[in-house]
Design a protein around this motif. Structure first.
Motif, PDB file in Angstrom:
ATOM      1  N   PHE A  52       3.598 -14.136  14.283  1.00  0.00           N
ATOM      2  CA  PHE A  52       3.911 -12.594  14.577  1.00  0.00           C
ATOM      3  C   PHE A  52       2.799 -11.840  13.901  1.00  0.00           C
ATOM      4  CE2 PHE A  52       8.272 -11.906  16.798  1.00  0.00           C
ATOM      5  CZ  PHE A  52       7.902 -12.872  17.603  1.00  0.00           C
ATOM      6  N   ALA A  53       2.161 -10.726  14.600  1.00  0.00           N
ATOM      7  CA  ALA A  53       1.190 -10.116  13.914  1.00  0.00           C
ATOM      8  C   ALA A  53       1.843  -9.084  13.085  1.00  0.00           C
ATOM      9  CB  ALA A  53       0.249  -9.332  14.817  1.00  0.00           C
ATOM     10  N   ALA A  54       1.191  -8.642  12.076  1.00  0.00           N
ATOM     11  CA  ALA A  54       1.580  -7.447  11.278  1.00  0.00           C
ATOM     12  C   ALA A  54       0.212  -6.653  11.041  1.00  0.00           C
ATOM     13  CB  ALA A  54       2.060  -7.935   9.856  1.00  0.00           C
ATOM     14  N   THR A  55       0.109  -6.017  12.128  1.00  0.00           N
ATOM     15  CA  THR A  55      -1.276  -5.323  12.388  1.00  0.00           C
ATOM     16  C   THR A  55      -1.102  -3.941  12.576  1.00  0.00           C
ATOM     17  OG1 THR A  55      -2.164  -7.135  13.490  1.00  0.00           O
ATOM     18  CG2 THR A  55      -3.087  -5.040  13.982  1.00  0.00           C
ATOM     19  N   SER A  56      -1.955  -2.952  11.757  1.00  0.00           N
ATOM     20  CA  SER A  56      -1.950  -1.432  11.685  1.00  0.00           C
ATOM     21  C   SER A  56      -3.341  -1.062  12.708  1.00  0.00           C
ATOM     22  CB  SER A  56      -2.380  -0.907  10.152  1.00  0.00           C
ATOM     23  OG  SER A  56      -2.521   0.350  10.500  1.00  0.00           O
ATOM     24  N   VAL A  57      -2.966   0.026  13.256  1.00  0.00           N
ATOM     25  CA  VAL A  57      -4.166   0.415  14.250  1.00  0.00           C
ATOM     26  C   VAL A  57      -4.493   1.741  13.828  1.00  0.00           C
ATOM     27  CG1 VAL A  57      -4.554   1.352  16.536  1.00  0.00           C
ATOM     28  CG2 VAL A  57      -3.340  -0.817  16.126  1.00  0.00           C
ATOM     29  N   GLY A  71       1.512  -2.092   8.354  1.00  0.00           N
ATOM     30  CA  GLY A  71       1.285  -3.570   8.425  1.00  0.00           C
ATOM     31  C   GLY A  71       1.868  -4.158   7.008  1.00  0.00           C
ATOM     32  N   PHE A  72       1.510  -5.170   6.508  1.00  0.00           N
ATOM     33  CA  PHE A  72       1.815  -5.911   5.353  1.00  0.00           C
ATOM     34  C   PHE A  72       1.275  -5.153   4.058  1.00  0.00           C
ATOM     35  CE2 PHE A  72       3.031 -10.369   7.024  1.00  0.00           C
ATOM     36  CZ  PHE A  72       4.141  -9.714   7.617  1.00  0.00           C
ATOM     37  N   HIS A 118       8.574   2.334  14.374  1.00  0.00           N
ATOM     38  CA  HIS A 118       9.949   2.390  13.768  1.00  0.00           C
ATOM     39  C   HIS A 118       9.666   1.947  12.228  1.00  0.00           C
ATOM     40  CE1 HIS A 118       9.224  -1.572  15.258  1.00  0.00           C
ATOM     41  NE2 HIS A 118      10.315  -1.912  14.444  1.00  0.00           N
ATOM     42  N   SER A 119      11.079   2.065  11.646  1.00  0.00           N
ATOM     43  CA  SER A 119      11.034   1.872  10.203  1.00  0.00           C
ATOM     44  C   SER A 119      11.240   0.443   9.485  1.00  0.00           C
ATOM     45  CB  SER A 119      12.216   2.850   9.481  1.00  0.00           C
ATOM     46  OG  SER A 119      13.266   2.657  10.212  1.00  0.00           O
ATOM     47  N   HIS A 120      11.269  -0.464  10.447  1.00  0.00           N
ATOM     48  CA  HIS A 120      11.706  -1.793  10.029  1.00  0.00           C
ATOM     49  C   HIS A 120      10.394  -2.300   9.002  1.00  0.00           C
ATOM     50  CE1 HIS A 120      14.371  -2.852  13.555  1.00  0.00           C
ATOM     51  NE2 HIS A 120      15.156  -2.326  12.452  1.00  0.00           N
ATOM     52  N   TRP A 121      10.900  -3.240   8.007  1.00  0.00           N
ATOM     53  CA  TRP A 121      10.099  -3.641   6.966  1.00  0.00           C
ATOM     54  C   TRP A 121       8.481  -3.958   7.260  1.00  0.00           C
ATOM     55  CZ3 TRP A 121       7.812  -8.254   5.904  1.00  0.00           C
ATOM     56  CH2 TRP A 121       7.971  -9.483   6.796  1.00  0.00           C
ATOM     57  N   ASP A 122       8.572  -4.688   8.132  1.00  0.00           N
ATOM     58  CA  ASP A 122       7.282  -5.340   8.822  1.00  0.00           C
ATOM     59  C   ASP A 122       6.286  -4.336   9.450  1.00  0.00           C
ATOM     60  OD1 ASP A 122       9.199  -5.297  10.943  1.00  0.00           O
ATOM     61  OD2 ASP A 122       8.283  -7.095  11.740  1.00  0.00           O
ATOM     62  N   HIS A 123       6.771  -3.069   9.456  1.00  0.00           N
ATOM     63  CA  HIS A 123       5.774  -2.119  10.128  1.00  0.00           C
ATOM     64  C   HIS A 123       5.466  -1.073   8.975  1.00  0.00           C
ATOM     65  CE1 HIS A 123       6.423  -3.092  14.458  1.00  0.00           C
ATOM     66  NE2 HIS A 123       7.357  -3.768  14.120  1.00  0.00           N
ATOM     67  N   VAL A 124       6.247  -1.109   7.918  1.00  0.00           N
ATOM     68  CA  VAL A 124       5.997  -0.090   6.620  1.00  0.00           C
ATOM     69  C   VAL A 124       5.991  -0.568   5.484  1.00  0.00           C
ATOM     70  CG1 VAL A 124       7.695   1.182   7.866  1.00  0.00           C
ATOM     71  CG2 VAL A 124       8.645   0.137   6.054  1.00  0.00           C
ATOM     72  N   SER A 125       5.865  -1.976   5.312  1.00  0.00           N
ATOM     73  CA  SER A 125       5.415  -2.701   3.925  1.00  0.00           C
ATOM     74  C   SER A 125       4.032  -2.163   3.500  1.00  0.00           C
ATOM     75  CB  SER A 125       5.407  -4.274   4.169  1.00  0.00           C
ATOM     76  OG  SER A 125       4.861  -4.817   3.075  1.00  0.00           O
ATOM     77  N   GLY A 126       3.314  -1.792   4.320  1.00  0.00           N
ATOM     78  CA  GLY A 126       1.737  -1.595   3.770  1.00  0.00           C
ATOM     79  C   GLY A 126       1.706   0.016   3.129  1.00  0.00           C
ATOM     80  N   LEU A 127       2.829   0.630   3.428  1.00  0.00           N
ATOM     81  CA  LEU A 127       3.069   2.022   3.065  1.00  0.00           C
ATOM     82  C   LEU A 127       3.101   2.071   1.201  1.00  0.00           C
ATOM     83  CD1 LEU A 127       5.766   3.442   5.255  1.00  0.00           C
ATOM     84  CD2 LEU A 127       3.206   4.130   5.116  1.00  0.00           C
ATOM     85  N   ASP A 128       3.226   1.122   0.693  1.00  0.00           N
ATOM     86  CA  ASP A 128       3.349   1.099  -0.743  1.00  0.00           C
ATOM     87  C   ASP A 128       2.114   1.098  -1.360  1.00  0.00           C
ATOM     88  OD1 ASP A 128       5.710   0.786  -2.386  1.00  0.00           O
ATOM     89  OD2 ASP A 128       5.709  -1.397  -2.151  1.00  0.00           O
ATOM     90  N   ASP A 129       1.046   0.799  -0.636  1.00  0.00           N
ATOM     91  CA  ASP A 129      -0.482   0.809  -1.034  1.00  0.00           C
ATOM     92  C   ASP A 129      -1.162   2.086  -0.429  1.00  0.00           C
ATOM     93  OD1 ASP A 129      -0.099  -1.740  -2.253  1.00  0.00           O
ATOM     94  OD2 ASP A 129      -0.140  -2.559  -0.229  1.00  0.00           O
ATOM     95  N   LEU A 130      -0.235   2.973   0.031  1.00  0.00           N
ATOM     96  CA  LEU A 130      -1.041   4.037   0.956  1.00  0.00           C
ATOM     97  C   LEU A 130      -0.195   5.413   0.443  1.00  0.00           C
ATOM     98  CD1 LEU A 130      -1.338   2.467   4.426  1.00  0.00           C
ATOM     99  CD2 LEU A 130      -3.280   2.763   2.667  1.00  0.00           C
ATOM    100  N   ARG A 131      -0.917   6.339  -0.183  1.00  0.00           N
ATOM    101  CA  ARG A 131      -0.419   7.491  -0.511  1.00  0.00           C
ATOM    102  C   ARG A 131      -0.483   8.524   0.530  1.00  0.00           C
ATOM    103  NH1 ARG A 131       2.504   4.925  -2.385  1.00  0.00           N
ATOM    104  NH2 ARG A 131       3.045   4.312  -4.739  1.00  0.00           N
ATOM    105  N   LEU A 132       0.342   8.427   1.718  1.00  0.00           N
ATOM    106  CA  LEU A 132      -0.287   9.041   2.705  1.00  0.00           C
ATOM    107  C   LEU A 132       1.077   9.795   3.470  1.00  0.00           C
ATOM    108  CD1 LEU A 132      -2.591   6.749   4.923  1.00  0.00           C
ATOM    109  CD2 LEU A 132      -3.097   8.960   3.721  1.00  0.00           C
TER     110      LEU A 132
END
Length: 279
Positions: A52-57, A71-72, A118-132
């Motif tokens: 299962f992909a964890a991909t950002s666009v 993504g992750f 949507h806000s599930h973990w596998d779509h937002v995990s990468g926010l930790d590294d992005l101050r956006l």
């Protein structure tokens, strides 16, 4: 059980769009986790293990770039551990979005934010590294604030600015309302609540007319669209807030499959043909 009924193919005109000539689209794969097809769509095989992909666009646009999902992130192991044990799966972390930006020399000042399907973990995990800023609608913000599925989002989003948008524009491709991000028809978001309360689908039209529909977790795999096959009953009850709404929106997307590329968030093959930011 039989597949969903075949809806009439979309026969009307496609919405007008004027994407600027320097608009572009990139995929940023950040890793995968393993799920058996039998749990993803009715008729899937137990022996068929799917990555299962964890991909950002990344949407590049002269009015400011936008990420669809994150993504992750580097803390994905901790985020996975925050899930109930039954939801954890073997996973592999690749390069985070932040790492891919760094390696490619991408100018982060171009970014307006991260629009989450949507806000599930596998779509937002990468926010930790992005101050956006996080782009999210009211329905999904309420879901993320109270539902157990929003636990990781609640932890991550504390230090982020929330950019709340509304569906202020008219009907779009059979959906009752929409949000035209750039006011040129190139990126249009529609409400598709059902998986979560405020889930969305993001339609992207590129110069030259190629169209994409990033459908989040409306389905987990493209097979569900091709076979007209819902999630198994148990997974519908566990994963979706309103399975009936999911079914209705699936039928809308099946009708559109002949005129655009459908991209479920977790189908690795659905991203084929979208260039990678980091090659």
């Amino acid at each position: 059980m039989p597949p969903l009924p075949m809806p009439s193919a979309w026969a009307g005109p496609l919405p007008e769009a004027a994407p600027p000539s320097d608009m572009a689209l990139f995929q940023l794969p950040t890793g995968t986790y393993e799920t058996r097809a039998v749990f993803a769509f009715r008729g899937g095989s137990f022996r068929d293990k799917r990555p299962f992909a964890a991909t950002s666009v990344l949407v590049q646009h002269p009015k400011g770039d936008l990420l669809i999902d994150a993504g992750f992130g580097s803390q994905v192991d901790a985020h996975m551990q925050a899930l109930p044990r039954i939801e954890r799966a073997p996973h592999q972390l690749g390069h985070t979005v932040s790492e891919q930006f760094e390696a490619s020399g991408y100018d982060r000042s171009r970014l307006r934010g991260v629009l989450v399907t949507h806000s599930h973990w596998d779509h937002v995990s990468g926010l930790d590294d992005l101050r956006l800023p996080i782009w999210i609608n009211e329905g999904e913000l309420q879901y993320a604030g109270h539902d157990k599925g929003g636990r990781v989002f609640r932890e991550i989003s504390v230090d982020h600015k929330i950019h709340q948008y509304a569906f202020k524009d008219g009907p779009y491709l059979g959906f009752s309302s929409s949000y035209d991000v750039y006011d040129d028809g190139s990126v249009v978001v529609v409400p598709a609540g059902g998986h979560t309360t405020g889930s969305v689908i993001t339609f992207v039209t590129l110069p030259g007319g190629r169209r994409y529909a990033f459908i989040g977790d409306l389905t987990w795999q493209l097979d569900a669209i091709v076979r007209r096959s819902e999630r198994p009953l148990m997974m519908r009850m566990l994963a979706d807030t309103d399975p009936k709404l999911v079914r209705e929106d699936m039928l809308r997307m099946i009708a559109l499959a002949g005129v655009m590329r459908i991209v479920p968030s977790h189908d690795v093959s659905a991203y084929d043909g979208i260039p990678r930011l980091l090659d």
